[in-house]
Write a protein that holds these residues in place. Structure first.
Motif, mmCIF file in Angstrom:
data_model
loop_
_atom_site.group_PDB
_atom_site.id
_atom_site.type_symbol
_atom_site.label_atom_id
_atom_site.label_comp_id
_atom_site.label_asym_id
_atom_site.label_seq_id
_atom_site.Cartn_x
_atom_site.Cartn_y
_atom_site.Cartn_z
ATOM 1 N N PRO A 132 0.835 -1.201 0.000
ATOM 2 C CA PRO A 132 0.000 0.000 0.000
ATOM 3 C C PRO A 132 0.870 1.252 0.000
ATOM 4 O O PRO A 132 1.958 1.258 0.580
ATOM 5 C CB PRO A 132 -0.793 -0.121 1.310
ATOM 6 C CG PRO A 132 -0.754 -1.567 1.667
ATOM 7 C CD PRO A 132 0.565 -2.080 1.168
ATOM 8 N N VAL A 133 0.400 2.306 -0.633
ATOM 9 C CA VAL A 133 1.160 3.551 -0.602
ATOM 10 C C VAL A 133 1.084 4.149 0.799
ATOM 11 O O VAL A 133 0.134 3.907 1.552
ATOM 12 C CB VAL A 133 0.644 4.573 -1.639
ATOM 13 C CG1 VAL A 133 0.861 4.056 -3.049
ATOM 14 C CG2 VAL A 133 -0.818 4.931 -1.401
ATOM 15 N N GLU A 134 2.111 4.918 1.139
ATOM 16 C CA GLU A 134 2.212 5.509 2.472
ATOM 17 C C GLU A 134 1.706 6.954 2.418
ATOM 18 O O GLU A 134 2.260 7.785 1.695
ATOM 19 C CB GLU A 134 3.664 5.470 2.949
ATOM 20 C CG GLU A 134 3.843 5.843 4.407
ATOM 21 C CD GLU A 134 5.240 5.479 4.898
ATOM 22 O OE1 GLU A 134 5.387 5.212 6.095
ATOM 23 O OE2 GLU A 134 6.185 5.458 4.084
ATOM 24 N N GLY A 143 -4.414 1.151 0.530
ATOM 25 C CA GLY A 143 -4.232 0.031 -0.380
ATOM 26 C C GLY A 143 -5.557 -0.539 -0.837
ATOM 27 O O GLY A 143 -6.631 -0.019 -0.519
ATOM 28 N N ASN A 144 -5.482 -1.639 -1.574
ATOM 29 C CA ASN A 144 -6.691 -2.282 -2.071
ATOM 30 C C ASN A 144 -7.085 -3.462 -1.178
ATOM 31 O O ASN A 144 -6.408 -3.763 -0.187
ATOM 32 C CB ASN A 144 -6.502 -2.724 -3.527
ATOM 33 C CG ASN A 144 -5.309 -3.658 -3.709
ATOM 34 O OD1 ASN A 144 -4.956 -4.434 -2.818
ATOM 35 N ND2 ASN A 144 -4.683 -3.586 -4.875
ATOM 36 N N PHE A 145 -8.163 -4.125 -1.550
ATOM 37 C CA PHE A 145 -8.690 -5.207 -0.721
ATOM 38 C C PHE A 145 -7.701 -6.358 -0.610
ATOM 39 O O PHE A 145 -7.523 -6.948 0.473
ATOM 40 C CB PHE A 145 -10.019 -5.697 -1.304
ATOM 41 C CG PHE A 145 -10.716 -6.717 -0.447
ATOM 42 C CD1 PHE A 145 -11.468 -6.330 0.655
ATOM 43 C CD2 PHE A 145 -10.617 -8.079 -0.739
ATOM 44 C CE1 PHE A 145 -12.116 -7.271 1.448
ATOM 45 C CE2 PHE A 145 -11.261 -9.013 0.045
ATOM 46 C CZ PHE A 145 -12.010 -8.607 1.144
ATOM 47 N N LYS A 146 -7.034 -6.683 -1.716
ATOM 48 C CA LYS A 146 -6.056 -7.780 -1.703
ATOM 49 C C LYS A 146 -4.926 -7.479 -0.733
ATOM 50 O O LYS A 146 -4.497 -8.356 0.027
ATOM 51 C CB LYS A 146 -5.512 -7.997 -3.114
ATOM 52 C CG LYS A 146 -4.527 -9.148 -3.225
ATOM 53 C CD LYS A 146 -4.054 -9.323 -4.664
ATOM 54 C CE LYS A 146 -3.058 -10.470 -4.772
ATOM 55 N NZ LYS A 146 -2.580 -10.628 -6.186
ATOM 56 N N GLN A 147 -4.431 -6.252 -0.730
ATOM 57 C CA GLN A 147 -3.365 -5.869 0.197
ATOM 58 C C GLN A 147 -3.862 -5.882 1.634
ATOM 59 O O GLN A 147 -3.122 -6.267 2.556
ATOM 60 C CB GLN A 147 -2.844 -4.483 -0.172
ATOM 61 C CG GLN A 147 -2.084 -4.455 -1.497
ATOM 62 C CD GLN A 147 -1.827 -3.052 -1.982
ATOM 63 O OE1 GLN A 147 -2.575 -2.122 -1.678
ATOM 64 N NE2 GLN A 147 -0.760 -2.874 -2.749
ATOM 65 N N ALA A 148 -5.105 -5.492 1.833
ATOM 66 C CA ALA A 148 -5.670 -5.463 3.187
ATOM 67 C C ALA A 148 -5.756 -6.848 3.801
ATOM 68 O O ALA A 148 -5.722 -7.000 5.032
ATOM 69 C CB ALA A 148 -7.052 -4.821 3.165
ATOM 70 N N CYS A 149 -5.841 -7.878 2.956
ATOM 71 C CA CYS A 149 -5.962 -9.257 3.444
ATOM 72 C C CYS A 149 -4.631 -9.993 3.494
ATOM 73 O O CYS A 149 -4.579 -11.165 3.866
ATOM 74 C CB CYS A 149 -6.934 -10.039 2.552
ATOM 75 S SG CYS A 149 -8.626 -9.405 2.544
ATOM 76 N N GLN A 152 1.481 -10.899 5.249
ATOM 77 C CA GLN A 152 2.865 -10.426 5.241
ATOM 78 C C GLN A 152 2.929 -8.903 5.184
ATOM 79 O O GLN A 152 3.755 -8.270 5.855
ATOM 80 C CB GLN A 152 3.628 -11.020 4.054
ATOM 81 C CG GLN A 152 5.135 -10.765 4.119
ATOM 82 C CD GLN A 152 5.770 -11.387 5.341
ATOM 83 O OE1 GLN A 152 5.554 -12.559 5.637
ATOM 84 N NE2 GLN A 152 6.551 -10.600 6.088
ATOM 85 N N ILE A 153 2.046 -8.291 4.410
ATOM 86 C CA ILE A 153 2.008 -6.823 4.338
ATOM 87 C C ILE A 153 1.659 -6.239 5.693
ATOM 88 O O ILE A 153 2.282 -5.274 6.149
ATOM 89 C CB ILE A 153 1.005 -6.366 3.259
ATOM 90 C CG1 ILE A 153 1.581 -6.623 1.862
ATOM 91 C CG2 ILE A 153 0.658 -4.890 3.430
ATOM 92 C CD1 ILE A 153 0.647 -6.277 0.732
ATOM 93 N N GLN A 154 0.655 -6.793 6.345
ATOM 94 C CA GLN A 154 0.267 -6.277 7.658
ATOM 95 C C GLN A 154 1.406 -6.411 8.659
ATOM 96 O O GLN A 154 1.639 -5.517 9.480
ATOM 97 C CB GLN A 154 -0.974 -7.012 8.159
ATOM 98 C CG GLN A 154 -2.221 -6.716 7.339
ATOM 99 C CD GLN A 154 -3.471 -7.257 7.985
ATOM 100 O OE1 GLN A 154 -3.558 -7.383 9.205
ATOM 101 N NE2 GLN A 154 -4.471 -7.580 7.173
ATOM 102 N N LYS A 160 -1.824 -1.931 12.898
ATOM 103 C CA LYS A 160 -2.527 -2.171 14.157
ATOM 104 C C LYS A 160 -4.016 -1.832 14.072
ATOM 105 O O LYS A 160 -4.796 -2.207 14.951
ATOM 106 C CB LYS A 160 -1.905 -1.338 15.278
ATOM 107 C CG LYS A 160 -0.420 -1.611 15.520
ATOM 108 C CD LYS A 160 -0.168 -3.050 15.923
ATOM 109 C CE LYS A 160 1.315 -3.283 16.215
ATOM 110 N NZ LYS A 160 1.601 -4.713 16.506
ATOM 111 N N ALA A 161 -4.395 -1.112 13.049
ATOM 112 C CA ALA A 161 -5.800 -0.742 12.870
ATOM 113 C C ALA A 161 -6.084 -0.660 11.383
ATOM 114 O O ALA A 161 -5.197 -0.336 10.582
ATOM 115 C CB ALA A 161 -6.107 0.593 13.546
#
Length: 253
Positions: A132-134, A143-149, A152-154, A160-161
């Motif tokens: 996701p962009v900062e 970011g998009n839905f795929k990144q939200a799920c 590893q990205i999280q 944390k939220a």
């Protein structure tokens, strides 16, 4: 000459993670990233897709959108990276960027974008998974839905939220994390206005709509909200300031 400018680690992070249908790193004229440290340091670890510093072909430089040079810890314009950048500026259409703080600062912030890989095949770049962009350094990402799920990205971004605006909820994997799901379809009629007081960057930082737009567009260059969302943002601005300030009928919006 195009000139030389310092860029922050966050700016390079966002350059690396732009994507349309495919990651922009797969576009041959998008980014030249040059590592001006010693060959030993480069071989030990470097920023993803960076090349060992060799002067690129002048025709390649003339076509590239971003040319970024870094050394170990540049903090001023007379360091090694800046000296190399000045030698390249005569060939580029855009300013040559020098990474402020160099490799040490960037890798401290984004250790997951370090690598020892030197050669990248086109298919590998097509399959590169952007982050996701900062929006706010170390605090807010978009970011998009795929990144939200993506677990590893999280983990890498220490999420944390999460605010999920989608028809189906994403999954926040952080322990004891906070999660807000706003269930709306991706359509001009979807109501986001009622949630703006909770999730709006404009509200928390008291920014005009046009300023928020310009700020986010620098972080994610292909942002294109649909007209229904734009109209609701305009209505929200009018509620905050008591009058409409931004003319959202302008083509830019």
């Amino acid at each position: 000459m195009a000139g030389v400018m310092l860029c922050e680690p966050t700016e390079l992070y966002n350059i690396l993670n732009q994507h349309r249908r495919f990651p922009r790193l797969s576009e041959p004229n998008y980014l030249i990233l040059l590592d001006a440290r010693t060959l030993r340091e480069y071989n030990e670890s470097h920023i993803i897709t960076a090349r060992e510093y060799l002067v690129p072909d002048s025709e390649e430089l003339a076509c590239v959108r971003y040319c970024v040079v870094y050394d170990s810890m540049t903090i001023e314009v007379n360091r090694t990276a800046a000296q190399h950048a000045r030698s390249l500026q005569q060939f580029t259409r855009h300013p040559v960027l020098v990474l402020r703080g160099g490799y040490k600062r960037f890798s401290a912030c984004y250790h997951f974008l370090r690598t020892q890989k030197i050669l990248w095949m086109p298919q590998e770049l097509d399959n590169f998974q952007p982050y996701p962009v900062e929006i706010l350094s170390g605090k807010l990402y978009m970011g998009n839905f795929k990144q939200a799920c993506n677990q590893q990205i999280q983990k890498d971004l220490k999420i944390k939220a999460q605010v999920s605006i989608s028809e189906q909820p994403a999954t926040l994997l952080a322990e004891e994390g906070k999660y807000l799901h706003i269930s709306v379809p991706d359509s001009p009629e979807a109501d986001l206005f009622s949630s703006f007081s909770t999730i709006s960057l404009s509200h928390s930082r008291i920014l005009k709509w046009s300023d928020s737009w310009d700020y986010v567009l620098k972080c994610k260059t292909n942002v294109r909200p649909h007209r229904g969302f734009v109209k609701q943002l305009s209505d929200w601005e009018a509620q905050i300031y008591g009058t409409t300030i931004t003319d959202v009928s302008e083509p830019n919006y």
